[in-house]
Motif scaffolding. Structure first.
Motif, PDB file in Angstrom:
ATOM      1  N   LYS A 692       5.904 -19.044  -1.393  1.00 49.68           N
ATOM      2  CA  LYS A 692       6.338 -18.094  -0.300  1.00 49.68           C
ATOM      3  C   LYS A 692       5.186 -17.482   0.494  1.00 49.68           C
ATOM      4  O   LYS A 692       4.226 -17.051  -0.313  1.00 49.68           O
ATOM      5  N   LEU A 694       2.958 -15.079   2.363  1.00 50.49           N
ATOM      6  CA  LEU A 694       2.702 -13.388   2.280  1.00 50.49           C
ATOM      7  C   LEU A 694       2.792 -12.909   3.799  1.00 50.49           C
ATOM      8  O   LEU A 694       3.039 -13.927   4.607  1.00 50.49           O
ATOM      9  N   GLY A 695       3.364 -11.680   3.622  1.00 55.37           N
ATOM     10  CA  GLY A 695       3.954 -11.219   4.906  1.00 55.37           C
ATOM     11  C   GLY A 695       2.735 -11.179   5.637  1.00 55.37           C
ATOM     12  O   GLY A 695       1.628 -11.379   5.618  1.00 55.37           O
ATOM     13  N   ALA A 707       2.529 -16.801  -2.383  1.00 61.73           N
ATOM     14  CA  ALA A 707       2.872 -16.221  -3.752  1.00 61.73           C
ATOM     15  C   ALA A 707       4.093 -16.830  -4.260  1.00 61.73           C
ATOM     16  O   ALA A 707       4.970 -17.474  -3.397  1.00 61.73           O
ATOM     17  N   GLU A 709       7.396 -16.337  -7.340  1.00 61.62           N
ATOM     18  CA  GLU A 709       8.213 -15.527  -8.205  1.00 61.62           C
ATOM     19  C   GLU A 709       8.327 -16.168  -9.531  1.00 61.62           C
ATOM     20  O   GLU A 709       8.662 -17.344  -9.569  1.00 61.62           O
TER      21      GLU A 709
ATOM     22  N   VAL B  66       2.197  -6.984  -3.726  1.00 60.39           N
ATOM     23  CA  VAL B  66       3.533  -7.401  -3.403  1.00 60.39           C
ATOM     24  C   VAL B  66       4.593  -7.435  -4.527  1.00 60.39           C
ATOM     25  O   VAL B  66       4.129  -7.414  -5.761  1.00 60.39           O
ATOM     26  N   SER B  68       8.589  -8.862  -5.417  1.00 59.47           N
ATOM     27  CA  SER B  68       9.869 -10.061  -4.764  1.00 59.47           C
ATOM     28  C   SER B  68      11.025  -9.115  -4.947  1.00 59.47           C
ATOM     29  O   SER B  68      11.462  -8.516  -5.865  1.00 59.47           O
ATOM     30  N   GLY B  71      14.040 -12.771  -4.070  1.00 57.38           N
ATOM     31  CA  GLY B  71      13.388 -13.780  -3.446  1.00 57.38           C
ATOM     32  C   GLY B  71      12.694 -13.849  -2.337  1.00 57.38           C
ATOM     33  O   GLY B  71      11.940 -14.783  -2.005  1.00 57.38           O
ATOM     34  N   LEU B  73       9.155 -12.058  -0.633  1.00 51.94           N
ATOM     35  CA  LEU B  73       7.970 -11.322  -0.929  1.00 51.94           C
ATOM     36  C   LEU B  73       8.038 -10.091   0.077  1.00 51.94           C
ATOM     37  O   LEU B  73       8.394 -10.034   1.240  1.00 51.94           O
ATOM     38  N   VAL B  74       7.656  -8.897  -0.607  1.00 49.75           N
ATOM     39  CA  VAL B  74       7.591  -7.446   0.099  1.00 49.75           C
ATOM     40  C   VAL B  74       6.118  -6.956  -0.033  1.00 49.75           C
ATOM     41  O   VAL B  74       5.643  -6.885  -1.221  1.00 49.75           O
ATOM     42  N   THR B  75       5.688  -6.677   0.944  1.00 49.56           N
ATOM     43  CA  THR B  75       3.965  -5.969   0.765  1.00 49.56           C
ATOM     44  C   THR B  75       4.630  -4.348   0.640  1.00 49.56           C
ATOM     45  O   THR B  75       5.096  -3.903   1.421  1.00 49.56           O
ATOM     46  N   GLU B 105      10.320  -9.219   8.758  1.00 45.27           N
ATOM     47  CA  GLU B 105       9.440  -8.909   7.806  1.00 45.27           C
ATOM     48  C   GLU B 105       9.807  -7.483   7.131  1.00 45.27           C
ATOM     49  O   GLU B 105      10.111  -6.805   7.938  1.00 45.27           O
ATOM     50  N   GLN B 106       9.980  -7.324   5.976  1.00 46.45           N
ATOM     51  CA  GLN B 106      10.178  -6.131   5.289  1.00 46.45           C
ATOM     52  C   GLN B 106       8.917  -5.533   4.566  1.00 46.45           C
ATOM     53  O   GLN B 106       8.336  -6.249   3.906  1.00 46.45           O
TER      54      GLN B 106
END
Lengths: 745, 168
Positions: A692, A694-695, A707, A709, B66, B68, B71, B73-75, B105-106
């Motif tokens: 996935k 990265l933001g 990254a 999970e 980061v 999850s 599911g 990805l969140v910074t 994005e969150q």
């Protein structure tokens, strides 16, 4: 594979995708037929559809030299033709054979692709059964017709289809009427049409023929045979005219006294010139007709030879299951087709983006020209380049999402096949099960759909085998005798949720615990403080099954654990809820799209990283004695070749809570001839992961492709090996620049 | 926690009273280095207990790493570091506020402790200028809930916080 030179690969691919589509279509039609049959109807239109599909398949397989498939299609065609013409009756037995044929088609296709062995024996068995089926004429139905006071000469000229319709209508209990009409030759076209229109609401016109009586130069008398539920008086009121005589065809007393006269098949009449239809009987006894008299039905002769009998030794399932089709356990539902149908507008959008990219390229060329002629200062150049880079970035992102969109297909593709499985399994088990599907239009990546079919099949099989009770048992507990399996799909944010829900017996936590303890999966001590949820999760353990006797279908202890593993590989999660006596619901949550890659998980300090295996050559133990320093860079000799080393902990400035371990490993990565050894503390293992991005907030961070999970809430960063190699191996100043920019300072 | 309880009751009372007039905006109050901050609830997606956070090397300093979330990805940003407050260890009251940062994005904001929801009327919000001098762009105003003595909320504008982190 037998025989190359059947056209180039592209054409063959097309054959596979087209054949797959046809087979899928057949499956759908058969299911609808099954539905109709359950309601006690027959659907002539659908049978025609199936017939056409099989016919096309036959032609297609002949073209590509898929002899076995052509042969099967040929035999099927005969059966379908008999069905169409009512020579044999549509029964669940016959339908079983047709369903078997559909799953055999799939097997043959994958065999043609070289992915599995040809189901030689199964095909032979089915051919045999089909031959028997088409040889078995609908007994007794002809006598239904014979019970009516119909002129044998009239029966003699009915086409096979007309005769079939007549029989069907009579069996359905409709009354038969004979209408005699005298038409003027001048107005017969319009008058006949008018009559048809007025008759239509009341029943079906089976045939019309000139009687030959009272014919003169300007008028003709037609005898119209019509089946209707309406009483005579109503018909007389509805179909009126000066020369119309309507009478009911009476049942003969002492039915069956006259031997039935089965008319020979004749070519279908041209609907536009009924008057010219042949009256002369063909003088053939229909019963003695061979089952494939292709020319008489306007079919093309078989283009390929029939099967050669296969040598007994090569029969894969020689001992197993006579006449039973391939058990669902042995057959994969994956389709052989690698093709996706795409809406042309989506491609247009991609095309537009390509156009934009071309503009960027032109700008790039102009910029490099200016740089060469030194017309622009380095600062302006940098600004321009930065701008171009951003544009390029944006278009590439659009392109990527556009392509991902093209990969999306409706889940219905997998669901259709499952409906077939439900039918087959429930029939084999003698349980009545209704499959209710919602959300088949939900879209998901083509790759996921393919990977999904088999796990879903396991789950449904499990639901029918373990969940749904027998009809008697259901009645006893006050449930409707027909069990229901609901297959629901819907989108939830970036995920697709698929639920398989049955209204069966549910799972008894006590039974689960008892089994788990007996199988040694669990100690009785552990069992004491488990939540109901944890107990249910036990069914996903490898080798777990509560059914004592392994059935044909499930209960072999493989299934649910495989489902869980496979879903995990797709980045999905399986959840289960169940209530005793009410039912069980399994929920799969999947990412809509995925990029699965195979990685090597490594550990440095307490940090986990994933290295894409595609760029890993090998991983070896680090022998400190082989490390030399060349120009302040560590170099390792591996089998006489120097390998530059990169200590990831230093490169990433990682904190170490524990001291460096005495033993370390080197992961040798290679991208485009450039090799680099990453020094890590520990090799954890290989894994298939869904990567996935990265933001946006971490866009400036270099060296990570994304990254993933790991399941236990932990997230591991995936190294961008190409970028890291570039960064580490770029010599001199440039390297320090890159590193400083990377935030290492 | 009796103190928080009392605050909650007075807050409700204030909310009830204020419900009679004008439109109100809901703010979630949280603690950061002893001060009470608040953000519009509309900007929040969720409040999480912190899962293990994966460190991202080379990331801008306010970025903790980061996580999850179902599911995705969140910074996660350490809001203390982002606002240049003294750092503190996390404890069981530490929470992550999940906020929408635009573009779908969150982002997660690590805060010390989450308090209550305030419904503030327009009159109860003072412009950041009252603090005098030049104010940080991320301060949207000062909330002074009427009838609650001494309650001061620093109202944050999340956009510059989130975007500022993005640019490093």
């Amino acid at each position: 594979m037998e025989g190359g030179g059947r056209g180039d690969g592209g054409a063959r691919d097309e054959f596979f995708s087209e054949a797959q589509e046809l087979v899928d279509g057949l499956g759908r039609d058969l299911l609808m037929l099954d539905e109709a049959l359950k309601r006690g109807q027959s659907n002539a239109e659908l049978i025609n559809d199936v017939f056409r599909g099989v016919h096309t398949l036959k032609g297609l397989s002949g073209l590509f030299g898929a002899t076995r498939m052509a042969g099967l299609s040929h035999q099927l065609e005969d059966v379908l033709d008999d069905l169409r013409l009512g020579r044999i009756e549509m029964t669940t037995k016959v339908l079983d054979l047709l369903f078997q044929a559909v799953s055999l088609y799939a097997q043959i296709l994958s065999a043609e692709k070289g992915e599995s062995a040809e189901p030689v024996h199964d095909v032979e068995q089915l051919l045999l059964a089909l031959g028997q089926a088409s040889g078995k004429r609908a007994g007794g139905s002809a006598s239904t017709v014979a019970q009516y006071d119909l002129d044998p000469s009239l029966l003699g000229v009915l086409t096979e289809y007309e005769e079939h319709r007549l029989r069907t209508n009579l069996q359905d209990g409709l009354a038969l009427y004979r209408i005699r009409v005298r038409f003027s030759l001048m107005t017969i076209d319009t008058a006949l049409d008018e009559l048809k229109v007025s008759a239509k609401p009341h029943g079906e016109i089976i045939t019309y023929l000139p009687t030959g009586a009272g014919a003169d130069t300007d008028a003709i008398e037609l005898e119209i045979l019509m089946a209707s539920r309406a009483p005579l008086s109503l018909l007389r009121g509805a179909i009126r005219g000066p020369n119309v005589v309507i009478e009911e065809v009476q049942r003969r007393s002492g039915a069956g006294a006259t031997p039935p006269h089965i008319p020979p098949p004749t070519p279908p009449p041209d609907p536009f010139s009924p008057l010219t239809s042949v009256r002369a009987p063909l003088g053939l006894d229909g019963a003695s007709l061979p089952s494939h008299d292709s020319s008489a039905r306007g079919r093309s002769p078989l283009p390929t030879p029939l099967f050669q009998p296969a040598p007994v030794a090569s029969m894969p399932h020689a001992a197993s299951a006579p006449a039973r089709g391939p058990g669902p356990g042995e057959v994969s539902l994956r389709s052989v087709s690698q093709t996706v149908r795409v809406d042309i507008r989506k491609l247009d959008r991609l095309m537009t983006i390509v156009g934009e990219l071309a503009i960027v390229k032109t700008a790039m060329a102009r910029l490099s020209e200016r740089a060469r002629s030194r017309a622009t200062g380095p600062k302006e150049l940098a600004i321009e380049l930065g701008r171009l880079n951003r544009t390029l970035d944006r278009h590439l992102a659009q392109m990527q999402s556009g392509i991902l969109e093209v990969r999306m297909v409706p889940l219905g593709q997998a669901f259709d096949k499952l409906a077939r499985v439900v039918r087959q399994i429930s029939r084999e088990h003698g349980k009545d099960v209704n499959l209710v599907v919602t959300g088949a239009e939900t879209e998901i990546d083509k790759l996921i759909v393919e990977e999904l079919s088999d796990p879903l099949m396991h789950m449904i099989r499990n639901a029918i085998d373990h969940g749904i009770e027998s009809g008697d048992e259901r009645m006893r507990v006050g449930k409707p005798p027909v069990g229901t399996i609901a297959l629901n799909a819907f989108q939830k944010g970036n995920h697709v949720v698929i639920e398989v829900e049955d209204d069966g017996a549910g799972m008894d936590p006590k039974a689960i615990i008892a089994t788990a303890v007996r199988k040694g999966v669990l100690s009785s001590y552990e069992a004491n403080d488990m939540t109901p949820r944890e107990v249910l999760a036990l069914v996903f353990m490898p080798g777990f099954t509560t059914k004592e006797v392994a059935t044909d279908l499930s209960g072999r202890g493989v299934g649910l654990d495989v489902v869980k593993t496979n879903m995990g590989k797709l980045g999905g999660v399986v959840d289960i809820t169940s209530e005793v006596g009410i039912g069980t619901k399994m929920t799969i949550t999947l990412p809509i799209t995925l990029a699965i890659i195979n990685v090597l998980l490594v550990e440095i300090g307490k940090h986990l990283f994933a290295v894409p295996l595609a760029s890993v050559e090998e991983a070896i133990a680090l022998d400190p004695a082989q490390v030399r320093t060349v120009e302040s860079r560590e170099v390792l000799s591996v089998r006489g070749v120097s390998l530059p080393l990169c200590r990831l902990d230093r490169l990433f400035a990682l904190e170490r809570t524990a001291p460096m371990p005495s033993k370390a490993f080197v992961v040798i990565a290679q991208v485009a001839q450039r090799r680099l050894g990453f020094v890590v503390d520990e090799l954890i293992g290989q894994s298939d992961i869904v990567i996935k991005p990265l933001g946006k907030s971490l866009k400036s961070v270099r060296g990570f492709a994304g990254a993933t999970e790991l399941g236990d809430q932990r997230v591991a960063l995936v190294l961008d090996v190409a970028v890291l190699i570039e960064e580490v191996l770029t010599p001199g100043e440039a390297r320090y620049l890159v590193q400083a920019e990377g935030g290492r300072a | 926690m009796p103190a928080a309880h009392a605050r909650g009751r007075s807050g409700r009372r204030a909310a009830r009273r204020a419900g009679e007039s004008g439109t109100r905006t809901e703010y979630l109050a949280f603690v950061l280095g002893g001060e009470t901050y608040a953000v519009p609830i509309a900007q929040l997606a969720e409040i999480l207990k912190p899962p293990p956070i994966t460190d991202v090397p080379r990331a801008p300093s306010p970025v903790l790493g980061v996580i999850s979330v179902r599911g995705k990805l969140v910074t996660v940003i350490d809001l203390r570091r982002r606002l240049r407050l003294a750092e503190a260890p996390t404890d069981r009251r530490t929470r992550i506020l999940l906020v929408e940062s635009g573009g779908g994005e969150q982002m997660g904001l690590l805060v010390d402790e989450v308090h209550q929801v305030w419904r503030l009327a327009h009159e109860e919000i003072e412009a950041p200028g009252v603090l005098g001098g030049e104010q940080a762009v991320h301060i949207a105003g000062i909330g002074r809930p009427a009838g609650v003595d001494g309650a001061v909320l620093i109202l944050l504008d999340l956009r510059p916080i989130v975007e500022g982190t993005r640019d490093g």
